[in-house]
Motif scaffolding. Structure first.
Motif, short mmCIF file in Angstrom:
data_model
loop_
_atom_site.label_atom_id
_atom_site.label_comp_id
_atom_site.label_asym_id
_atom_site.label_seq_id
_atom_site.Cartn_x
_atom_site.Cartn_y
_atom_site.Cartn_z
N TYR A 131 -17.13 -2.29 1.87
CA TYR A 131 -17.93 -2.87 2.95
C TYR A 131 -17.84 -4.39 2.92
O TYR A 131 -18.02 -5.02 1.87
CB TYR A 131 -19.39 -2.43 2.82
CG TYR A 131 -19.60 -0.96 3.11
CD1 TYR A 131 -19.02 -0.36 4.22
CD2 TYR A 131 -20.38 -0.17 2.26
CE1 TYR A 131 -19.22 0.98 4.49
CE2 TYR A 131 -20.58 1.18 2.52
CZ TYR A 131 -19.99 1.75 3.65
OH TYR A 131 -20.17 3.08 3.90
N ASP A 156 -20.74 -6.27 1.51
CA ASP A 156 -20.79 -6.37 0.05
C ASP A 156 -19.99 -7.56 -0.44
O ASP A 156 -20.39 -8.25 -1.40
CB ASP A 156 -20.25 -5.09 -0.59
CG ASP A 156 -21.19 -3.90 -0.40
OD1 ASP A 156 -22.36 -4.12 -0.05
OD2 ASP A 156 -20.74 -2.75 -0.60
N ASP A 178 -17.49 1.92 -1.65
CA ASP A 178 -18.68 2.74 -1.56
C ASP A 178 -18.41 4.12 -2.15
O ASP A 178 -17.35 4.72 -1.91
CB ASP A 178 -19.11 2.88 -0.09
CG ASP A 178 -20.35 3.73 0.07
OD1 ASP A 178 -21.43 3.25 -0.25
OD2 ASP A 178 -20.21 4.88 0.54
#
Length: 293
Positions: free
Chosen positions: A232, A235, A225
């Motif tokens: 994350y 993701d 990020d």
């Protein structure tokens, strides 16, 4: 391949329940007479898990102590007939599963914590039970077992989901899904902490996941990020979903957020009401208590 390994990420700082979590890990906060993490381990064991890796960080050695033998305590209870149930309960915690531990030495988020388990998992599908989430399910139907059964049926990754109130979706994530069969849905998109305008459904991932081993490669491919620098996990799972390899299971169970003060109180009250030893007395107490407010 049979799923026998699980990861419990338990490296969070527990800032939402300070000061209680300053010296006691939130995973060790009690629900009536057992720490939260024991409920999670018992759920995994009930689903056929034999080997569990707990990912911790500095100051959480008490988790290891809880699942180890306490020889002096056990010896003092063993020969006392009036303490037999207590002795059995203490012994049970030490013999639930093969327990392993590793520290996440840098706080880089959930995906990084899971990647620390790669050598433990090897080339096997595995379960993930979030250390924040205690889920009480019907007898004989552990939630992670519901996901494992779905994995066996469809052969792709699974996330445990429930519909949450729309106002709460921005705290979690929103899933774009289409039904497959009964409580199983195909996942097409995952929007982490969406704005109200970005919400595509009220289904959110809540604490239980079954992943194929290829997720480790996807974590390595997931860009961090831009703001936080963390990778994350949602993701990484989104990459799996875009390959058509992720299902959502609307599980049968009640989830309690142990990283939240209200969640802790709900867990204690509702578990106490169904407790063999104190349930009826606690129910009577609550009835009288409510009259005073």
């Amino acid at each position: 391949m049979k799923i026998t390994k699980a990861i419990i990420p338990a490296a969070g700082l527990g800032t939402r329940v300070l000061p209680a979590s300053k010296s006691v890990p939130k995973e060790m906060l009690n629900i009536v007479d057992k720490p939260a993490i024991q409920y999670i381990v018992e759920e995994a064991v009930a689903a056929g898990i034999t080997d569990i890796l707990v990912i911790t960080n500095r100051g959480k050695g008490v988790i290891e102590d809880h699942f180890d033998h306490s020889f002096e305590l056990e010896a003092s209870l063993k020969d006392n007939p009036s303490k037999k149930k207590i002795y059995d309960d203490v012994l049970k915690a030490s013999n639930l599963a093969n327990m392993y531990y590793i520290r996440q030495k840098e706080t880089k988020g959930l995906a990084h914590a899971i990647s620390c388990a790669r050598s433990f998992i090897g080339n096997e599908p595995f379960a993930i039970l979030y250390g924040d989430d205690v889920i009480v399910s019907p007898e004989g139907k552990p939630v992670i077992g519901q996901l494992i059964d779905t994995y066996y049926k469809y052969g792709v990754g699974c996330v445990g989901v429930k519909e949450v109130p729309r106002k709460d979706v921005p705290k979690y994530c929103s899933l774009d899904v289409t039904p497959i069969d009964n409580n199983v849905m195909a996942v097409h998109n995952i929007i982490e902490k969406p704005t109200p305008e970005e919400i595509v459904s009220c289904y959110s991932i809540l604490g239980r996941v079954v992943m194929p081993p290829e997720i480790f490669d996807l974590i390595e491919q997931t860009p961090p990020d831009k703001k936080s620098g963390e990778v994350y996990f949602t993701d990484s799972m989104l990459m799996l979903a875009r390959q058509g390899k992720l299902n959502a299971v609307d599980f049968d169970g009640i989830r309690y957020d142990m990283g939240n003060k209200l969640g802790i109180m709900k867990a204690n009250c509702e578990v106490a009401l169904n407790h063999d030893e104190i349930g009826e007395d606690f129910k009577a107490y609550l009835k009288e208590l409510v009259k005073t407010f």
